[in-house]
Write a protein that holds these residues in place. Structure first.
Motif, short mmCIF file in Angstrom:
data_model
loop_
_atom_site.label_atom_id
_atom_site.label_comp_id
_atom_site.label_asym_id
_atom_site.label_seq_id
_atom_site.Cartn_x
_atom_site.Cartn_y
_atom_site.Cartn_z
N TYR A 229 49.62 -6.39 -5.77
CA TYR A 229 49.08 -5.57 -4.68
C TYR A 229 47.76 -6.16 -4.20
O TYR A 229 46.94 -6.62 -5.00
CB TYR A 229 48.86 -4.13 -5.15
CG TYR A 229 50.15 -3.38 -5.42
CD1 TYR A 229 50.57 -2.37 -4.55
CD2 TYR A 229 50.94 -3.67 -6.52
CE1 TYR A 229 51.74 -1.67 -4.78
CE2 TYR A 229 52.12 -2.98 -6.76
CZ TYR A 229 52.51 -1.99 -5.89
OH TYR A 229 53.68 -1.30 -6.12
N VAL A 230 47.57 -6.11 -2.88
CA VAL A 230 46.35 -6.64 -2.26
C VAL A 230 45.88 -5.64 -1.21
O VAL A 230 46.68 -5.12 -0.42
CB VAL A 230 46.61 -8.01 -1.57
CG1 VAL A 230 45.35 -8.49 -0.86
CG2 VAL A 230 47.10 -9.03 -2.58
N ILE A 231 44.59 -5.35 -1.22
CA ILE A 231 44.01 -4.49 -0.19
C ILE A 231 43.82 -5.33 1.08
O ILE A 231 43.06 -6.29 1.09
CB ILE A 231 42.67 -3.90 -0.64
CG1 ILE A 231 42.86 -3.02 -1.87
CG2 ILE A 231 42.03 -3.09 0.50
CD1 ILE A 231 41.56 -2.47 -2.44
N ALA A 232 44.53 -4.95 2.13
CA ALA A 232 44.49 -5.71 3.38
C ALA A 232 43.33 -5.26 4.27
O ALA A 232 42.73 -6.08 4.98
CB ALA A 232 45.82 -5.57 4.13
N ALA A 233 43.01 -3.99 4.25
CA ALA A 233 41.95 -3.46 5.12
C ALA A 233 41.63 -2.03 4.72
O ALA A 233 42.41 -1.35 4.07
CB ALA A 233 42.39 -3.49 6.60
N GLY A 234 40.44 -1.58 5.11
CA GLY A 234 40.10 -0.17 5.03
C GLY A 234 39.38 0.29 3.80
O GLY A 234 38.79 1.38 3.81
N ALA A 235 39.36 -0.46 2.72
CA ALA A 235 38.70 -0.02 1.50
C ALA A 235 37.19 -0.21 1.61
O ALA A 235 36.72 -1.29 1.97
CB ALA A 235 39.23 -0.77 0.29
N ASP A 236 36.43 0.83 1.31
CA ASP A 236 34.98 0.77 1.35
C ASP A 236 34.45 1.01 -0.06
O ASP A 236 34.46 2.14 -0.54
CB ASP A 236 34.44 1.84 2.30
CG ASP A 236 32.92 1.81 2.41
OD1 ASP A 236 32.30 0.89 1.82
OD2 ASP A 236 32.35 2.70 3.06
N PRO A 237 34.01 -0.04 -0.75
CA PRO A 237 33.55 0.13 -2.14
C PRO A 237 32.45 1.17 -2.29
O PRO A 237 32.33 1.79 -3.35
CB PRO A 237 33.04 -1.27 -2.50
CG PRO A 237 33.83 -2.19 -1.64
CD PRO A 237 34.00 -1.45 -0.34
#
Length: 379
Positions: A229-237
């Motif tokens: 799985y790879v985060i492509a967009a949208g994640a805000d740490p």
């Protein structure tokens, strides 16, 4: 003092990992001893020797299990709720198996009846063998993705079945976990016993050590063929938790991405192999205390390898990848993580201190002579 939210999220990922490793090392050797009990002990006295190597402190080691579960509940509430819903029957099986441990330890030797004692010996075997197997199977399913999804109100729906968890890769992960814990228990038995019992424990370390490292290597090769799985967009740490705010894609070889980007991370799986080989050598050379800690490093390396591969994912979703839970979007509030962090800073050293003191007090060999001289007091 309040650290920034992103840093706290990473710290709690590390702390939960430490608690999982602590549980596997401390409660793991108790379970490994229970798994070996019916096989290494050939008569009632030998089995009492084996039980008394862990009987005085097994319940204290449960603190790591309880603390780990509590930390997941408090730090990662969405993970706790989703995992315990999806793995409901698996978790019940773990609890049912664990029920045999307190009753078995306390009542096994109260009645001098061979059938009574043999029955509880197998009960202690179930309590030691089943939880590591199920935990390993659960880890195997995490690497493949768990069939759940969230609706718009963040209500989770599990779309799999108990039998679906028993797939080939997950079963291999179960073999890794089960053999690892049994090996650790054998090393501990070799440290705390002598004579024929110790010799059988030493032979068990070679068998289960080889199985652990071979199965771990096979799982490492296999996982490279599993789409990760790879985060492509949208994640805000640094943002507020919202699993549905990101986009996630599945890619072949994605679980190896962290290792490719940071080659120094290969030290983690290397630690597993070096620790395992060192423990096998040390226990056969009679350096059992060193072997126990080398085995603990092997456990840390095996668990850490999976954690590093998955980071920042904690609970990937195969039904709806966007619903996957990560370090960034499944956590509690900034204030909660801060309060818990300082509580850990205060209480973790106390737990380590009293555990160390207890093991120092109960150090030494458990012998047949001790059991015969303490017929009423010994387990």
């Amino acid at each position: 003092m309040m650290m920034d939210y992103e840093t706290l999220k990473v710290i709690w990922w590390l702390l939960v990992g430490v608690l999982l490793v602590g549980f596997a090392v401390m409660d793991g050797h108790d379970m490994g001893v229970g798994t070996l009990l019916p096989f290494v002990g050939r008569d009632d006295t030998e089995r009492r020797v084996i039980i008394n190597t862990v009987g005085p402190h097994w319940d204290g080691n449960q603190v790591w299990f309880i603390t780990g579960g509590g930390a997941i509940f408090a730090a990662w509430p969405l993970v706790y709720a989703t995992a315990f819903s999806g793995f409901y029957w698996a978790m019940l099986a773990v609890l049912w198996a664990l029920f045999f441990r307190p009753v078995g330890f306390d009542y096994r030797s109260k009645i001098a009846n061979p059938l009574w004692r043999k029955t509880w010996d197998w009960g202690l075997f179930v309590g030691g063998a089943v939880p590591p197997l199920i935990f390993g199977v659960a880890f195997g399913n995490l690497l493949q993705g768990v069939p759940f999804r969230f609706d718009a109100n963040l209500v989770s729906y599990y779309e799999g079945s108990f039998w679906g968890l028993l797939n080939p890769f997950a079963l291999l992960a179960g073999v890794v976990s089960s053999a690892m814990i049994t090996f650790h228990g054998a090393v501990y038995l070799a440290h705390r016993t002598e004579g024929e019992i110790q010799q059988r424990a030493v032979r068990a370390t070679l068998i289960f050590g080889v199985i652990t490292l071979a199965a771990f290597a096979a799982a490492g090769v296999w996982v490279q063929a599993i789409p990760g799985y790879v985060i492509a967009a949208g994640a805000d740490p640094a943002g507020l938790p919202n699993p549905l705010a990101k986009e996630v894609v599945r890619e072949a070889g994605a679980w190896m991405a962290n290792y490719r980007q940071q080659p120094l991370l290969w030290a983690v799986p290397a630690l597993a192999f070096l620790g395992g080989l060192a423990a096998i050598w040390a226990v056969r050379a009679g350096r059992t205390f060193f072997a126990f800690w080398a085995s603990g490093l092997m456990i840390a390396g095996i668990i850490g390898t999976a954690g590093v591969a998955m980071f920042p994912f904690i609970l990937p979703s195969s039904s709806d990848p966007r619903s996957s839970l990560t370090v960034w979007d499944s956590v509690s509030s900034h204030l909660t993580l801060t309060v818990m962090f300082w509580a850990t800073v205060i209480f973790m050293p106390l737990i380590i201190a009293y555990t160390s003191w207890a093991y120092k007090v109960m150090a030494g060999k458990v012998t047949k002579a001790y059991i015969l001289e303490n017929e009423k007091q010994a387990y």
